[in-house]
Design an enzyme around this catalytic site. Sequence first.
Site, mmCIF file in Angstrom:
data_model
loop_
_atom_site.group_PDB
_atom_site.id
_atom_site.type_symbol
_atom_site.label_atom_id
_atom_site.label_comp_id
_atom_site.label_asym_id
_atom_site.label_seq_id
_atom_site.Cartn_x
_atom_site.Cartn_y
_atom_site.Cartn_z
ATOM 1 N N CYS A 148 43.574 42.190 36.973
ATOM 2 C CA CYS A 148 43.845 42.965 36.046
ATOM 3 C C CYS A 148 43.340 43.793 36.385
ATOM 4 O O CYS A 148 41.429 44.387 36.297
ATOM 5 C CB CYS A 148 42.571 42.356 34.941
ATOM 6 N N CYS A 151 41.136 45.763 34.080
ATOM 7 C CA CYS A 151 39.372 45.166 32.982
ATOM 8 C C CYS A 151 38.413 45.397 34.688
ATOM 9 O O CYS A 151 36.858 45.564 34.142
ATOM 10 C CB CYS A 151 40.367 43.783 33.223
ATOM 11 N N ASP A 152 38.775 45.551 35.463
ATOM 12 C CA ASP A 152 37.803 45.532 36.387
ATOM 13 C C ASP A 152 37.997 46.388 37.366
ATOM 14 O O ASP A 152 36.618 47.097 38.582
ATOM 15 C CB ASP A 152 38.535 44.437 37.681
#
Length: 339
Positions: A148, A151-152
């Site tokens: 992701c 997300c990261d």
Amino acid sequence: MEGSAAAAPLRTRVCIIGSGPAAHTAAIYAARADLKPVLFEGWMANGVAAGGQLTTTTAVENFPGFPGAIMGGDLMKRCRDQSLRFGTKIVAETVAAVDFSARPFRVVSDKATTVLLADAVIVATGAVARRLSFPGSDAYWNHGISACAVCDGPAPIFRDRPLAVVGGGDSAMEESSFLTKYGSRVYIVHRRSTFRASKIMQDRVLRNPKIQVVWNSVVVEAFGGADGDGDGGRRLAGVKVKNLVSGEVKDLQVAGLFFAVGHTPATEFLGGQLELDSPSGYVVTKPGSTHTSVKGVFAAGDVQDKKYRQAITAAGSGCMAALDVEHYLQEVGAQEGQI
């Protein structure tokens, strides 16, 4: 259903299947509406612990209310505790089969240890990010390897460092473009000589000076290195990439590797009883709602979301599902005294 007679059926107004942000948000709203929900959180369902995909992540920095970040597992524990606080009954079993052909709906756990009859069902089983398997892919998962980018990608360990994305579809194009805001360079490793992404997405990527495509290639190994980060080489330092035409293997020095090879919605247990999007397999919901193709069955979270796939959007759709259920039960005249 075979074996269902072994267990005396339980009865509830609403059954929630899942254990992530969508499921627990739905449970919290349903419980506060006095619907007395029963939630099946699963037991290593789809190979993931109760709590869903967030339990496989480390620090979550983009969920509102936690300016100092929160570990994914801790966030889901708080969600679970909040569900319990308002009266949700949680069953630590995985749903193996459902019967939506008659009302009340029938929900059966694996080995038929629990059978539940429900006036309404919310499917919130999520979607599992597809991961590639090669030497080092497990060792460096969450230590440089992720599925992701949104997300990261903004994490400090990736800032101003070279990064790589594996994939050739629209998701890979989107994630690569997103990562250029943080990485010094982004490599796209693709096993073919052409992308399958839409032309507009391809053009955007191919025109970006920070993106370099590694054609006809696959990642065959991930490795760490001593880079002064103090974690004993546990952090990703690079990957070995094999050219499928020449057979040559080269080292690609990257601090992050992001899989963008799709997701698999957890819908197999539905047995084809709900309309699914072809060929991706996501549950189809009516626009602007969580209603599925079966009246009284609702879907929330990543199991019906092939675009955003974020914890906060999953939680929002869980709220929608609970409100839709409440309105549905009012329409059909279900009352607490009847169950």
